[in-house]
Design a protein around this motif. Structure first.
Motif, PDB file in Angstrom:
ATOM      1  N   MET A   1      40.071  40.051  48.432  1.00  0.00           N
ATOM      2  CA  MET A   1      40.329  39.444  47.139  1.00  0.00           C
ATOM      3  C   MET A   1      40.277  40.472  46.011  1.00  0.00           C
ATOM      4  SD  MET A   1      41.105  36.852  45.353  1.00  0.00           S
ATOM      5  CE  MET A   1      40.696  35.180  45.602  1.00  0.00           C
ATOM      6  N   THR A   2      39.347  41.406  46.080  1.00  0.00           N
ATOM      7  CA  THR A   2      39.213  42.418  45.038  1.00  0.00           C
ATOM      8  C   THR A   2      40.475  43.244  44.905  1.00  0.00           C
ATOM      9  OG1 THR A   2      36.846  42.556  45.398  1.00  0.00           O
ATOM     10  CG2 THR A   2      37.856  44.385  44.267  1.00  0.00           C
ATOM     11  N   TYR A   3      41.090  43.612  46.013  1.00  0.00           N
ATOM     12  CA  TYR A   3      42.306  44.420  45.967  1.00  0.00           C
ATOM     13  C   TYR A   3      43.445  43.649  45.310  1.00  0.00           C
ATOM     14  CZ  TYR A   3      39.609  46.915  49.503  1.00  0.00           C
ATOM     15  OH  TYR A   3      38.622  47.570  50.176  1.00  0.00           O
ATOM     16  N   ILE A   8      46.951  42.950  40.516  1.00  0.00           N
ATOM     17  CA  ILE A   8      47.444  42.120  39.417  1.00  0.00           C
ATOM     18  C   ILE A   8      47.154  42.805  38.087  1.00  0.00           C
ATOM     19  CG2 ILE A   8      47.085  39.959  38.152  1.00  0.00           C
ATOM     20  CD1 ILE A   8      46.737  38.601  40.876  1.00  0.00           C
ATOM     21  N   GLU A   9      45.940  43.315  37.919  1.00  0.00           N
ATOM     22  CA  GLU A   9      45.577  43.980  36.667  1.00  0.00           C
ATOM     23  C   GLU A   9      46.321  45.296  36.474  1.00  0.00           C
ATOM     24  OE1 GLU A   9      41.309  44.152  36.738  1.00  0.00           O
ATOM     25  OE2 GLU A   9      41.151  42.160  35.858  1.00  0.00           O
ATOM     26  N   ARG A  10      46.692  45.957  37.559  1.00  0.00           N
ATOM     27  CA  ARG A  10      47.485  47.180  37.436  1.00  0.00           C
ATOM     28  C   ARG A  10      48.874  46.845  36.892  1.00  0.00           C
ATOM     29  NH1 ARG A  10      51.441  49.966  39.884  1.00  0.00           N
ATOM     30  NH2 ARG A  10      51.715  48.382  41.474  1.00  0.00           N
ATOM     31  N   ARG A  64      47.020  49.025  48.471  1.00  0.00           N
ATOM     32  CA  ARG A  64      46.972  50.388  47.913  1.00  0.00           C
ATOM     33  C   ARG A  64      45.554  50.759  47.453  1.00  0.00           C
ATOM     34  NH1 ARG A  64      51.130  51.334  44.643  1.00  0.00           N
ATOM     35  NH2 ARG A  64      52.120  49.309  44.817  1.00  0.00           N
ATOM     36  N   PHE A  65      44.690  49.756  47.233  1.00  0.00           N
ATOM     37  CA  PHE A  65      43.321  49.997  46.781  1.00  0.00           C
ATOM     38  C   PHE A  65      42.312  50.021  47.931  1.00  0.00           C
ATOM     39  CE2 PHE A  65      45.490  48.099  43.129  1.00  0.00           C
ATOM     40  CZ  PHE A  65      45.269  49.099  42.191  1.00  0.00           C
ATOM     41  N   ALA A  66      42.744  49.668  49.121  1.00  0.00           N
ATOM     42  CA  ALA A  66      41.848  49.585  50.273  1.00  0.00           C
ATOM     43  C   ALA A  66      41.660  50.949  50.934  1.00  0.00           C
ATOM     44  CB  ALA A  66      42.408  48.604  51.294  1.00  0.00           C
ATOM     45  N   PRO A  67      40.477  51.199  51.518  1.00  0.00           N
ATOM     46  CA  PRO A  67      40.273  52.433  52.281  1.00  0.00           C
ATOM     47  C   PRO A  67      41.215  52.471  53.476  1.00  0.00           C
ATOM     48  CG  PRO A  67      38.186  51.297  51.896  1.00  0.00           C
ATOM     49  CD  PRO A  67      39.284  50.375  51.471  1.00  0.00           C
TER      50      PRO A  67
END
Length: 78
Positions: A1-3, A8-10, A64-67
């Motif tokens: 969910m965080t990603y 969305i904010e990006r 794109r934000f995940a390890p």
């Protein structure tokens, strides 16, 4: 969910297109001296869509934000 939320904010920055920041101590950036008292503009709308930072920046891709990818951690200013 965080990603998902980060992506969305990006793409749709809740802070607006630009931010204004006051310079409190002299800095050098790209060969230019920026003295205290100046105001600089941070264009988040542009930096969040730079292909130098994000792969396919116009695409919605939360992973794109995940390890181990973590594109948001490639540059220290992000």
């Amino acid at each position: 969910m965080t990603y998902f939320l980060k992506e969305i904010e990006r793409l749709y920055n809740p802070a607006g297109i630009v931010l204004f920041r006051g310079v409190v101590k002299e800095i050098e950036y790209a060969g230019y001296c920026i003295p205290p008292g100046w105001v600089v503009i941070v264009a988040q709308g542009l930096t969040h869509r730079m292909s130098e930072i994000y792969t396919n920046p116009e695409s919605f891709y939360p992973e794109r934000f995940a390890p181990p990818r973590e594109e948001d951690k490639k540059d220290s200013f992000l």
